[in-house]
Scaffold this motif. Structure first.
Motif, PDB file in Angstrom:
ATOM      1  N   PHE A  12      46.587  35.198  43.115  1.00  0.00           N
ATOM      2  CA  PHE A  12      47.250  36.485  42.901  1.00  0.00           C
ATOM      3  C   PHE A  12      47.286  36.792  41.405  1.00  0.00           C
ATOM      4  O   PHE A  12      47.630  35.931  40.598  1.00  0.00           O
ATOM      5  N   PHE A  13      46.951  38.022  41.060  1.00  0.00           N
ATOM      6  CA  PHE A  13      47.102  38.491  39.689  1.00  0.00           C
ATOM      7  C   PHE A  13      47.537  39.951  39.730  1.00  0.00           C
ATOM      8  O   PHE A  13      47.354  40.639  40.745  1.00  0.00           O
ATOM      9  N   ASP A  14      48.140  40.413  38.658  1.00  0.00           N
ATOM     10  CA  ASP A  14      48.588  41.805  38.645  1.00  0.00           C
ATOM     11  C   ASP A  14      48.201  42.509  37.361  1.00  0.00           C
ATOM     12  O   ASP A  14      47.758  41.879  36.387  1.00  0.00           O
ATOM     13  N   VAL A  15      48.331  43.832  37.393  1.00  0.00           N
ATOM     14  CA  VAL A  15      48.032  44.672  36.240  1.00  0.00           C
ATOM     15  C   VAL A  15      49.156  45.679  36.075  1.00  0.00           C
ATOM     16  O   VAL A  15      49.694  46.192  37.066  1.00  0.00           O
ATOM     17  N   THR A  16      49.520  45.934  34.828  1.00  0.00           N
ATOM     18  CA  THR A  16      50.520  46.951  34.507  1.00  0.00           C
ATOM     19  C   THR A  16      49.925  47.909  33.482  1.00  0.00           C
ATOM     20  O   THR A  16      49.498  47.477  32.396  1.00  0.00           O
ATOM     21  N   ASN A  17      49.855  49.183  33.849  1.00  0.00           N
ATOM     22  CA  ASN A  17      49.337  50.231  32.943  1.00  0.00           C
ATOM     23  C   ASN A  17      47.970  49.881  32.369  1.00  0.00           C
ATOM     24  O   ASN A  17      47.738  49.946  31.156  1.00  0.00           O
ATOM     25  N   GLY A  18      47.071  49.494  33.254  1.00  0.00           N
ATOM     26  CA  GLY A  18      45.723  49.148  32.817  1.00  0.00           C
ATOM     27  C   GLY A  18      44.707  49.391  33.916  1.00  0.00           C
ATOM     28  O   GLY A  18      45.047  49.742  35.051  1.00  0.00           O
ATOM     29  N   ASN A  19      43.462  49.181  33.578  1.00  0.00           N
ATOM     30  CA  ASN A  19      42.348  49.352  34.512  1.00  0.00           C
ATOM     31  C   ASN A  19      41.679  47.991  34.700  1.00  0.00           C
ATOM     32  O   ASN A  19      40.917  47.550  33.839  1.00  0.00           O
ATOM     33  N   TYR A 220      47.204  42.065  43.006  1.00  0.00           N
ATOM     34  CA  TYR A 220      45.934  41.839  43.693  1.00  0.00           C
ATOM     35  C   TYR A 220      45.885  40.424  44.285  1.00  0.00           C
ATOM     36  O   TYR A 220      46.426  39.487  43.703  1.00  0.00           O
ATOM     37  N   ARG A 221      45.193  40.318  45.400  1.00  0.00           N
ATOM     38  CA  ARG A 221      45.016  39.024  46.077  1.00  0.00           C
ATOM     39  C   ARG A 221      43.524  38.791  46.288  1.00  0.00           C
ATOM     40  O   ARG A 221      42.795  39.692  46.721  1.00  0.00           O
ATOM     41  N   VAL A 222      43.071  37.570  45.986  1.00  0.00           N
ATOM     42  CA  VAL A 222      41.664  37.221  46.190  1.00  0.00           C
ATOM     43  C   VAL A 222      41.585  35.841  46.825  1.00  0.00           C
ATOM     44  O   VAL A 222      42.408  34.963  46.544  1.00  0.00           O
ATOM     45  N   HIS A 223      40.591  35.646  47.693  1.00  0.00           N
ATOM     46  CA  HIS A 223      40.369  34.367  48.366  1.00  0.00           C
ATOM     47  C   HIS A 223      39.148  33.673  47.771  1.00  0.00           C
ATOM     48  O   HIS A 223      38.142  34.326  47.452  1.00  0.00           O
ATOM     49  N   GLY A 224      39.246  32.361  47.627  1.00  0.00           N
ATOM     50  CA  GLY A 224      38.147  31.575  47.072  1.00  0.00           C
ATOM     51  C   GLY A 224      37.782  30.419  47.976  1.00  0.00           C
ATOM     52  O   GLY A 224      38.619  29.917  48.750  1.00  0.00           O
ATOM     53  N   PHE A 225      36.529  29.983  47.884  1.00  0.00           N
ATOM     54  CA  PHE A 225      35.988  28.926  48.737  1.00  0.00           C
ATOM     55  C   PHE A 225      35.220  27.930  47.871  1.00  0.00           C
ATOM     56  O   PHE A 225      34.455  28.328  46.997  1.00  0.00           O
TER      57      PHE A 225
END
Length: 326
Positions: A12-19, A220-225
């Protein structure tokens, strides 16, 4: 020694006032799923940040070069295997000799002196690339792009050689990251108090206008293998694995820019199987990680990470060790 266990992970990672990941086909607007309006970040974007972190922290360390790096020419990187590896050089000579003997056989109907090398020089070049480049043995690479070039050997004979290293399927794969909730990108006008050229100054311009997209907040959520079987083929080791975990935890700290606002790694949940094959399908492990909205009204945009609660059903599966690295 390569890793001996299969892994999956949820990041999980997040963004604040960005692209977090602009789309060049949409004026660099943040990527989103048109059906759900949820934000997207490509696997390529995340791999770039991992590569940059490893390059920054392990520069000059044997085995930790980066193949796909900014401003590099990939074919020249591949050709290094043919100039820096003695095994590749010797095997290439042996193959050239074998090809010459084949031509003699066709002319004289004789099999005398024909000895085919056990391995092809491209396979040995591939091993060298995996050994020296972290991202090749981690994510894989297409290294069959070299074009044939005419070369002259010590006997004055000319031959055409394509210096390639085949294709490598990496043990570490990432899916696209997707935001937990729909996002509403904002388009902002920005002003610069300087012009670009003298011609613009002569026209009476004192400022320049521009546009900028931001996401006010998104998690945001991402899955890894991670496949132990593929790791055995590329040499992806426990040391490489620890470098990957370190990169996921710290890569945003060294990737700051005005366009990306504030980005932060929030959670890294690792599922370690007790064998290379594993015993639980990945989707069941991912389903055990729940994200709930705890602050704010349903349907309203989240304003920070504190608006969410992440929970894990740790004891649900046999043969699985769950570790929270963040």
């Amino acid at each position: 020694m390569s890793i001996q266990n299969r892994y999956e992970f949820v990041y999980f990672f997040d963004v604040t006032n960005g692209n977090p990941n602009g789309d060049p086909d949409a004026g660099n607007m943040p990527r989103l799923d048109p059906e759900s309006s949820k934000g997207l970040v490509t696997d390529v974007c995340l791999k770039r940040k991992i590569r940059n972190f490893v390059d920054m922290t392990s520069s000059g360390q044997a085995g930790y070069e980066i193949f796909v790096r900014e401003n590099s020419v990939l074919n020249l990187q591949i050709e290094r295997a043919y100039t820096e590896s003695e095994e590749v050089i010797e095997n290439l000579k042996a193959w050239k000799e074998y090809e010459k003997n084949k031509k003699k056989k066709n002319k004289n109907n004789s099999e005398e002196g024909i000895s085919k090398p056990k391995r092809h020089y491209e396979d040995i070049a591939q091993d060298w690339m995996c050994e020296n480049f972290f991202d090749v043995r981690t994510f894989g690479a297409v290294m069959s792009t070299g074009k044939e070039k005419e070369e002259t050997d010590s006997d004055g004979e000319k031959s055409k050689i394509a210096k390639r290293a085949g294709q490598v399927r990496g043990p570490v794969q990432l899916a696209f990251a997707q935001s937990i909730d729909p996002i509403v990108p904002l388009e902002l006008s920005i002003t610069r108090v300087a012009v670009t050229s003298e011609a613009e100054k002569e026209e009476g311009k004192d400022t320049m206008m521009g546009r900028k997209y931001i996401v006010p907040y998104a998690l945001y959520r991402v899955h890894g293998f991670i496949s132990a079987n593929l790791a055995a083929k590329t040499g992806f080791s426990e040391e490489d694995l620890q470098k990957l975990w370190q990169a996921l935890q710290l890569m945003f700290e060294h990737d700051r820019s005005a366009a990306r606002g504030e980005m932060a790694a929030r959670k890294l949940i690792v599922f370690k199987h007790d064998s290379a094959l594993g015993s639980v399908p990945a989707h069941k492990l991912f389903d055990s990680v729940k994200v709930e909205r705890i602050n704010g009204e349903s349907g309203t945009p989240a304003t920070g990470f504190a608006d969410y609660q992440i929970s894990i059903e740790k004891d649900k599966f046999n043969g699985i060790t769950v570790e929270e690295l963040l």
